[in-house]
Design a protein around this motif. Sequence first.
Motif, mmCIF file in Angstrom:
data_model
loop_
_atom_site.group_PDB
_atom_site.id
_atom_site.type_symbol
_atom_site.label_atom_id
_atom_site.label_comp_id
_atom_site.label_asym_id
_atom_site.label_seq_id
_atom_site.Cartn_x
_atom_site.Cartn_y
_atom_site.Cartn_z
ATOM 1 N N VAL A 203 -9.450 -4.475 6.963
ATOM 2 C CA VAL A 203 -9.111 -3.307 7.780
ATOM 3 C C VAL A 203 -8.420 -2.275 6.897
ATOM 4 C CG1 VAL A 203 -7.890 -2.464 9.823
ATOM 5 C CG2 VAL A 203 -8.817 -4.804 9.802
ATOM 6 N N GLU A 204 -8.955 -1.058 6.904
ATOM 7 C CA GLU A 204 -8.322 0.035 6.166
ATOM 8 C C GLU A 204 -6.952 0.300 6.776
ATOM 9 O OE1 GLU A 204 -7.762 1.600 3.322
ATOM 10 O OE2 GLU A 204 -9.887 2.119 3.222
ATOM 11 N N ARG A 205 -6.036 0.786 5.972
ATOM 12 C CA ARG A 205 -4.663 0.947 6.436
ATOM 13 C C ARG A 205 -4.107 2.288 6.027
ATOM 14 N NH1 ARG A 205 -4.909 -2.912 1.704
ATOM 15 N NH2 ARG A 205 -4.087 -1.688 0.025
ATOM 16 N N PRO A 206 -3.033 2.647 6.734
ATOM 17 C CA PRO A 206 -2.422 2.037 7.915
ATOM 18 C C PRO A 206 -3.011 2.613 9.201
ATOM 19 C CG PRO A 206 -1.023 3.814 7.181
ATOM 20 C CD PRO A 206 -2.213 3.757 6.218
ATOM 21 N N ILE A 207 -2.899 1.858 10.250
ATOM 22 C CA ILE A 207 -3.260 2.328 11.582
ATOM 23 C C ILE A 207 -1.957 2.501 12.344
ATOM 24 C CG2 ILE A 207 -4.409 1.767 13.756
ATOM 25 C CD1 ILE A 207 -6.477 0.190 12.107
ATOM 26 N N CYS B 211 0.838 -1.203 0.000
ATOM 27 C CA CYS B 211 0.000 0.000 0.000
ATOM 28 C C CYS B 211 0.874 1.255 0.000
ATOM 29 C CB CYS B 211 -0.900 -0.013 1.236
ATOM 30 S SG CYS B 211 -1.828 1.515 1.486
ATOM 31 N N GLY B 212 0.658 2.123 -0.973
ATOM 32 C CA GLY B 212 1.428 3.353 -1.065
ATOM 33 C C GLY B 212 1.240 4.265 0.133
ATOM 34 N N THR B 213 0.015 4.420 0.613
ATOM 35 C CA THR B 213 -0.235 5.265 1.777
ATOM 36 C C THR B 213 0.460 4.697 3.006
ATOM 37 O OG1 THR B 213 -2.353 5.966 0.855
ATOM 38 C CG2 THR B 213 -2.022 6.330 3.207
ATOM 39 N N SER B 214 0.447 3.393 3.148
ATOM 40 C CA SER B 214 1.118 2.754 4.270
ATOM 41 C C SER B 214 2.632 2.982 4.186
ATOM 42 C CB SER B 214 0.789 1.257 4.299
ATOM 43 O OG SER B 214 1.163 0.677 5.515
ATOM 44 N N ARG B 215 3.189 2.855 2.994
ATOM 45 C CA ARG B 215 4.633 3.087 2.815
ATOM 46 C C ARG B 215 4.995 4.537 3.115
ATOM 47 N NH1 ARG B 215 3.674 0.072 -1.891
ATOM 48 N NH2 ARG B 215 3.951 1.961 -3.156
ATOM 49 N N LYS B 216 4.161 5.479 2.684
ATOM 50 C CA LYS B 216 4.426 6.901 2.942
ATOM 51 C C LYS B 216 4.326 7.218 4.433
ATOM 52 C CE LYS B 216 2.795 8.319 -1.595
ATOM 53 N NZ LYS B 216 1.662 8.925 -2.322
ATOM 54 N N THR B 217 3.363 6.609 5.111
ATOM 55 C CA THR B 217 3.220 6.805 6.549
ATOM 56 C C THR B 217 4.429 6.231 7.277
ATOM 57 O OG1 THR B 217 0.814 6.691 6.331
ATOM 58 C CG2 THR B 217 1.721 6.409 8.546
ATOM 59 N N LEU B 218 4.855 5.056 6.880
ATOM 60 C CA LEU B 218 6.048 4.433 7.462
ATOM 61 C C LEU B 218 7.258 5.341 7.277
ATOM 62 C CD1 LEU B 218 7.497 2.039 8.787
ATOM 63 C CD2 LEU B 218 7.681 1.012 6.510
ATOM 64 N N ALA B 219 7.410 5.944 6.110
ATOM 65 C CA ALA B 219 8.543 6.840 5.859
ATOM 66 C C ALA B 219 8.512 8.047 6.793
ATOM 67 C CB ALA B 219 8.541 7.294 4.396
ATOM 68 N N ILE B 220 7.331 8.620 7.024
ATOM 69 C CA ILE B 220 7.211 9.741 7.964
ATOM 70 C C ILE B 220 7.681 9.306 9.342
ATOM 71 C CG2 ILE B 220 5.580 11.239 9.188
ATOM 72 C CD1 ILE B 220 3.916 11.263 6.542
ATOM 73 N N ARG C 97 -4.436 6.623 15.168
ATOM 74 C CA ARG C 97 -5.054 7.224 13.983
ATOM 75 C C ARG C 97 -5.065 6.229 12.835
ATOM 76 N NH1 ARG C 97 -5.863 10.308 17.348
ATOM 77 N NH2 ARG C 97 -5.722 12.568 17.385
ATOM 78 N N LEU C 98 -6.125 6.287 12.062
ATOM 79 C CA LEU C 98 -6.161 5.655 10.752
ATOM 80 C C LEU C 98 -5.565 6.703 9.823
ATOM 81 C CD1 LEU C 98 -6.967 3.571 8.649
ATOM 82 C CD2 LEU C 98 -9.279 4.521 8.691
ATOM 83 N N CYS C 99 -4.413 6.432 9.295
ATOM 84 C CA CYS C 99 -3.608 7.453 8.617
ATOM 85 C C CYS C 99 -3.872 7.519 7.124
ATOM 86 C CB CYS C 99 -2.127 7.225 8.922
ATOM 87 S SG CYS C 99 -1.775 7.411 10.675
ATOM 88 N N ARG C 100 -5.074 7.941 6.797
ATOM 89 C CA ARG C 100 -5.461 8.212 5.417
ATOM 90 C C ARG C 100 -6.011 9.616 5.394
ATOM 91 N NH1 ARG C 100 -4.779 3.896 2.466
ATOM 92 N NH2 ARG C 100 -5.904 4.616 0.647
ATOM 93 N N PRO C 101 -5.333 10.585 4.845
ATOM 94 C CA PRO C 101 -4.038 10.489 4.185
ATOM 95 C C PRO C 101 -2.899 10.333 5.193
ATOM 96 C CG PRO C 101 -4.721 12.771 4.263
ATOM 97 C CD PRO C 101 -5.861 11.961 4.832
ATOM 98 N N GLN C 102 -1.719 10.065 4.697
ATOM 99 C CA GLN C 102 -0.574 9.742 5.542
ATOM 100 C C GLN C 102 -0.205 10.858 6.516
ATOM 101 O OE1 GLN C 102 -0.307 9.697 2.138
ATOM 102 N NE2 GLN C 102 1.106 11.351 1.611
ATOM 103 N N ASP C 103 -0.461 12.100 6.182
ATOM 104 C CA ASP C 103 -0.070 13.200 7.069
ATOM 105 C C ASP C 103 -0.853 13.222 8.373
ATOM 106 O OD1 ASP C 103 2.014 14.215 5.519
ATOM 107 O OD2 ASP C 103 0.643 15.398 4.286
ATOM 108 N N VAL C 104 -1.951 12.479 8.452
ATOM 109 C CA VAL C 104 -2.712 12.375 9.700
ATOM 110 C C VAL C 104 -1.827 11.855 10.830
ATOM 111 C CG1 VAL C 104 -4.634 11.134 10.802
ATOM 112 C CG2 VAL C 104 -4.930 12.144 8.546
ATOM 113 N N VAL C 105 -0.801 11.074 10.493
ATOM 114 C CA VAL C 105 0.078 10.521 11.521
ATOM 115 C C VAL C 105 0.745 11.620 12.341
ATOM 116 C CG1 VAL C 105 2.236 10.322 10.169
ATOM 117 C CG2 VAL C 105 1.746 8.679 11.986
ATOM 118 N N ARG C 106 0.954 12.788 11.767
ATOM 119 C CA ARG C 106 1.625 13.883 12.479
ATOM 120 C C ARG C 106 0.832 14.343 13.695
ATOM 121 N NH1 ARG C 106 5.799 14.898 9.069
ATOM 122 N NH2 ARG C 106 5.418 14.678 6.834
#
Length: 114
Positions: free
Chosen positions: A90-94, A11-20, A102-111
Amino acid sequence: MKAIIWHNPACGTSRKTLAILQETPGVELSVVEYLKNPYSADKLRQLFGDAGLAAREALRLRGTDAEERGLKDASEDDIIAAMAANPAYVERPIVETDKGVRLCRPQDVVREIL
């Protein structure tokens, strides 16, 4: 700060969240590939409760047969049971940190929880 990401490497969003997470100083990261190490129903309840989500809000419809199986209109317990049996629902990533989940969609939600 400790952080856990329930990750799908496809999953691209999961990979981007992991990178953050990896680029954030001071983050002690654990990566759980949930398709290989599925969630328990209790863990899903805890994550959704901490994130303020209903299971339905974290139900992945795209790319799954969840809608055809009637999960979109199922009870909370039935959705969680289906997710525990098939983690692809399960939607990803959590992401879980000391500051919340957080359910990090989009990835910046992780911040919000860093």
